[in-house]
Design a protein around this motif. Structure first.
Motif, mmCIF file in Angstrom:
data_model
loop_
_atom_site.group_PDB
_atom_site.id
_atom_site.type_symbol
_atom_site.label_atom_id
_atom_site.label_comp_id
_atom_site.label_asym_id
_atom_site.label_seq_id
_atom_site.Cartn_x
_atom_site.Cartn_y
_atom_site.Cartn_z
ATOM 1 N N LEU A 108 0.829 -1.196 0.000
ATOM 2 C CA LEU A 108 0.000 0.000 0.000
ATOM 3 C C LEU A 108 0.870 1.255 0.000
ATOM 4 C CD1 LEU A 108 -3.099 0.478 0.171
ATOM 5 C CD2 LEU A 108 -2.764 0.904 2.614
ATOM 6 N N ARG A 109 1.958 1.215 0.739
ATOM 7 C CA ARG A 109 2.869 2.365 0.819
ATOM 8 C C ARG A 109 3.525 2.652 -0.533
ATOM 9 N NH1 ARG A 109 5.617 0.434 4.563
ATOM 10 N NH2 ARG A 109 4.589 1.443 6.332
ATOM 11 N N ARG A 110 3.802 1.616 -1.302
ATOM 12 C CA ARG A 110 4.522 1.780 -2.569
ATOM 13 C C ARG A 110 3.673 2.407 -3.671
ATOM 14 N NH1 ARG A 110 6.021 -4.095 -3.192
ATOM 15 N NH2 ARG A 110 6.524 -3.511 -5.334
ATOM 16 N N PHE A 111 2.375 2.530 -3.458
ATOM 17 C CA PHE A 111 1.552 3.236 -4.447
ATOM 18 C C PHE A 111 1.762 4.740 -4.368
ATOM 19 C CE2 PHE A 111 -1.049 -0.687 -4.014
ATOM 20 C CZ PHE A 111 -1.005 -1.087 -5.336
ATOM 21 N N GLU A 112 2.355 5.214 -3.278
ATOM 22 C CA GLU A 112 2.695 6.628 -3.085
ATOM 23 C C GLU A 112 1.475 7.535 -3.121
ATOM 24 O OE1 GLU A 112 5.743 7.678 -5.848
ATOM 25 O OE2 GLU A 112 7.256 6.426 -4.872
ATOM 26 N N ILE A 113 0.336 7.037 -2.672
ATOM 27 C CA ILE A 113 -0.847 7.883 -2.527
ATOM 28 C C ILE A 113 -1.102 8.204 -1.060
ATOM 29 C CG2 ILE A 113 -1.944 7.104 -4.656
ATOM 30 C CD1 ILE A 113 -3.639 5.192 -3.032
ATOM 31 N N SER A 117 4.219 7.106 6.673
ATOM 32 C CA SER A 117 4.055 6.668 8.067
ATOM 33 C C SER A 117 2.701 5.989 8.281
ATOM 34 C CB SER A 117 4.201 7.865 9.008
ATOM 35 O OG SER A 117 3.299 8.903 8.634
ATOM 36 N N LEU A 118 2.543 4.788 7.764
ATOM 37 C CA LEU A 118 1.338 3.993 8.004
ATOM 38 C C LEU A 118 1.479 3.260 9.333
ATOM 39 C CD1 LEU A 118 0.812 2.425 4.459
ATOM 40 C CD2 LEU A 118 -0.333 4.405 5.423
ATOM 41 N N GLN A 142 -3.873 2.679 9.992
ATOM 42 C CA GLN A 142 -4.109 4.115 9.971
ATOM 43 C C GLN A 142 -3.275 4.745 8.860
ATOM 44 O OE1 GLN A 142 -6.146 6.195 12.145
ATOM 45 N NE2 GLN A 142 -5.678 7.609 10.468
ATOM 46 N N ALA A 143 -3.936 5.419 7.916
ATOM 47 C CA ALA A 143 -3.249 6.038 6.779
ATOM 48 C C ALA A 143 -3.644 7.503 6.673
ATOM 49 C CB ALA A 143 -3.591 5.309 5.490
#
Length: 508
Positions: A108-113, A117-118, A142-143
């Motif tokens: 999810l972090r690598r989509f850069e949306i 800091s998840l 938490q995003a």
């Protein structure tokens, strides 16, 4: 004055003592240290708890992403549904469950949306819920979404060019990590450049992406007395393998113009002036195992680019097979008296390429390559110590490029004295060499001409330069300021003795 009553000065002195900046700073520092110690103890206790219960059987009953108001449910389901226990044949251990959740969060972090800091939390469901079991756990992520629209403007300076640019990015357009990038720039050499790129992941996988782009640019090429105007569009698909290498395959259709010829332009440039259309398929493969993209101390990098244009159904008015190989490696150099990494490293790189003319479409006539498609060699980012396109064939004042080339470089990087190895600054000693050749016209067939030209690459000394300089690794590019001294030049080639400044992301 009555006893026990403070004067104004006494009152201010009393207040000053209570709000002494030094004491407040000491209190804040002590509080921060206590909080850090508490966090460390909490993390240690959590690690111990997980370690002691790592084999405990658990079932992931639900995963909830908090703060994803602009991301569609179907996009997230492809990421999280596969790790729900209900969709698996067997239950997890606690350690396995946390690893799977961590992998999904990283994806999810690598989509850069989202901001990097998840935070992930695990909780037990309500025990009174009849649908829950004692092994169930609920996962909460938490995003915080990044701004959907961003605008950047700025200036660039490097490679004998200054330019101003603007970039508009629209993220997460349809709720599935799609993006639209609009770029515009104008400069001293690239007079204008406009590009629009739409990018989307395939099946919610950050390693599989489809891209469509359109572009238009106008670039002055003073080393060959003309201006090149490009207009075109393309579509690409990229993916990563399990070993970490990446591939990209795409189609590009391009209308090119060689225009704005100088008064003293050579016959070769004048022959290629005018319009041409290129229709090609390109495949790129690369593997990057370096510990830093701009200042590597260990690891290696390999890249290949292969292009076929105008052959068979591709058409256009140029046809060729073009291939390039680039590889580099870095090793740390130990220094006596320094424990661990000394910051000193030796890097070496090799590049080579060839362009083989083909018949257009299904025809039998093979035309020589055009100046638009040939290789150019020399400059501050490849073979240092030579002018831009200073190596290879020339016609009068013009560098007209070549069909076969090889280049190599060796660089010794050292930390600045009294600055340390943890800074992005390095001193550099370098030596590099290169050779660029054109296929010989004549009675020989294309294959005979190609093999005879390739054999000349190793005939005699290549053009060589050496020097020293300063390297600065900025997060987005590498900057070099070198003093270069050409040591060997072939007839007609243009060296550059003295200072040379280069900016780029890919140096030889």
């Amino acid at each position: 004055m009555a006893e026990g009553v403070d004067t104004g000065d006494d009152l201010f002195e009393s207040l000053r003592k209570q709000v002494d900046p030094k004491k407040l700073e000491e209190k804040a520092k002590a509080q921060a240290e206590r909080e850090a110690a508490q966090s460390a103890k909490a993390a240690q206790r959590l690690g111990e708890l997980i370690g002691s219960n790592s084999s405990l059987p658990v079932t992931i009953s639900s995963i909830r992403l908090i703060g994803a108001s602009h991301t569609r449910r179907s996009f997230l389901d492809r990421i999280f549904d596969p790790i729900l226990t209900a969709n698996r044949d067997k239950a997890y251990t606690l350690q396995e469950a946390l690893q799977e959740v961590g992998s999904a969060t990283d994806k999810l972090r690598r989509f850069e949306i989202y901001h990097p800091s998840l935070s992930t939390f695990v909780d037990r469901p309500d025990p009174t819920d009849p649908n829950s079991s004692p092994t169930d756990i609920d996962v909460y992520i938490q995003a915080r979404e990044r701004g959907r629209i961003s605008l950047k403007t700025g200036t660039d300076l490097g490679n004998v060019e200054g330019s101003a640019y603007g970039n508009l990015t629209w993220r997460n357009i349809l709720g599935g990590a799609e993006s639209l990038n609009l770029n515009a720039s104008a400069g001293t050499r690239t007079r204008s450049a406009y590009q629009a790129t739409f990018d989307t992941p395939i099946l919610s996988d950050p390693d599989k992406r489809a891209t469509v782009d359109v572009l238009a640019s106008s670039t002055l090429k003073p080393w060959s007395s003309h201006e090149e105007v490009l207009k075109g569009a393309g579509a690409k698909y990229s993916w990563a393998t399990k070993s970490g290498t990446r591939h990209q395959v795409g189609y590009t259709g391009m209308w090119r113009q060689v225009t704005g010829l100088a008064a003293n332009a050579s016959p070769t440039v004048r022959t290629d002036a005018g319009d041409s259309v290129k229709s090609s398929i390109i495949h790129t493969w690369f593997a990057d195992r370096r510990d830093h993209p701009f200042l590597p101390t260990r690891g290696y990098y390999m890249k290949t680019v292969s292009e076929i244009a105008g052959w068979g159904p591709l058409q256009g008015d140029v046809a060729f097979w073009k291939s390039e190989l680039e590889t580099s490696a870095a090793i740390p150099i130990p220094i006596l008296g320094i424990k661990g990494d000394s910051g000193v490293s030796l890097t070496g790189g090799i590049r080579g390429g060839m362009l083989y003319p083909l018949a257009i479409g299904f025809g039998s006539e093979i035309k020589p390559s055009r100046i638009n498609d040939r290789f150019q060699l020399g400059g501050p980012t490849d073979v240092r110590g030579f002018k831009m396109s200073g190596l290879g064939p020339r016609d009068g004042p013009d560098a007209v490029g070549g069909d076969i080339y090889a280049a190599a470089s060796a660089n010794l990087l050292m930390p600045f004295p009294r600055v340390g190895k943890d800074t992005p600054l390095r001193l550099q000693l370098f030596a590099n060499a290169g050779r660029l050749l054109a296929l010989q016209d004549g009675k020989k067939s294309t294959s005979q001409s190609f093999y005879s030209t390739a054999a000349q690459i190793g005939d005699g000394l290549p053009s060589i330069a050496a020097g020293f300089g300063v390297v600065y690794a900025h997060p987005v590019a590498r900057f070099e300021l070198n003093f270069s001294l050409p040591l060997a030049l072939r007839k007609g080639e243009e060296g550059r003795k003295g200072l040379q400044f280069g900016v780029g992301i890919n140096f030889l």
